[in-house]
Design a protein around this motif. Sequence first.
Motif, PDB file in Angstrom:
ATOM      1  N   SER A  31       0.829  -1.215   0.000  1.00 46.25           N
ATOM      2  CA  SER A  31       0.000   0.000   0.000  1.00 46.25           C
ATOM      3  C   SER A  31       0.860   1.261   0.000  1.00 46.25           C
ATOM      4  O   SER A  31       0.429   2.308  -0.489  1.00 46.25           O
ATOM      5  CB  SER A  31      -0.972  -0.006   1.179  1.00 46.25           C
ATOM      6  N   ALA A 116      -9.454   4.033   0.595  1.00 47.09           N
ATOM      7  CA  ALA A 116      -8.700   2.792   0.801  1.00 47.09           C
ATOM      8  C   ALA A 116      -8.351   2.161  -0.549  1.00 47.09           C
ATOM      9  O   ALA A 116      -9.115   2.224  -1.504  1.00 47.09           O
ATOM     10  CB  ALA A 116      -9.514   1.819   1.643  1.00 47.09           C
ATOM     11  N   ALA A 120      -5.097  -2.344   0.847  1.00 44.63           N
ATOM     12  CA  ALA A 120      -5.626  -2.108   2.193  1.00 44.63           C
ATOM     13  C   ALA A 120      -6.772  -3.072   2.490  1.00 44.63           C
ATOM     14  O   ALA A 120      -6.857  -3.633   3.581  1.00 44.63           O
ATOM     15  CB  ALA A 120      -6.103  -0.665   2.332  1.00 44.63           C
TER      16      ALA A 120
END
Length: 150
Positions: A31, A116, A120
């Motif tokens: 991420s 997100a 994630a």
Amino acid sequence: MTTATGRALPPKTVNAAFAGFLVSCVFAVTSIGVLVGTRDELVDALRASGTRMTEEQLQSAATITQYTFAGIALVIALVQLWLAFKLRSGRNWARILLSAFTALQIVSLFVGEGTATLPAYGGALVAGLAVVASWLPASNAYFETVKKAR
């Protein structure tokens, strides 16, 4: 099951939880890469917010934001990694902390107004499954055995 030295070996459920938390750490690091790749979107969002920053200030704010969030993600991944090793060694407090952190991780997916990323969501899903595995009956018995051995 125990070793020749009398130490309890973690059951498959604890090993599965451990592996799940390792995979979740990989998702967290991934991420960071996704965040770095969204620099233009971040600058556009700052610009659209009606701020009166110059282009140089917008670029600087985006850089600071990226480094801040990347640093936080890295620290969280390292803490989760450390806790995963403690979980595997039978530390119940690590299991409790990992459960709490995973709950926060899942809640944060729904609070961030759609910000997100796919990593994630993947990391939260894997961590959630790891939490479930860490609380199954075989895992509970392992933690109790380790506690009694101390």
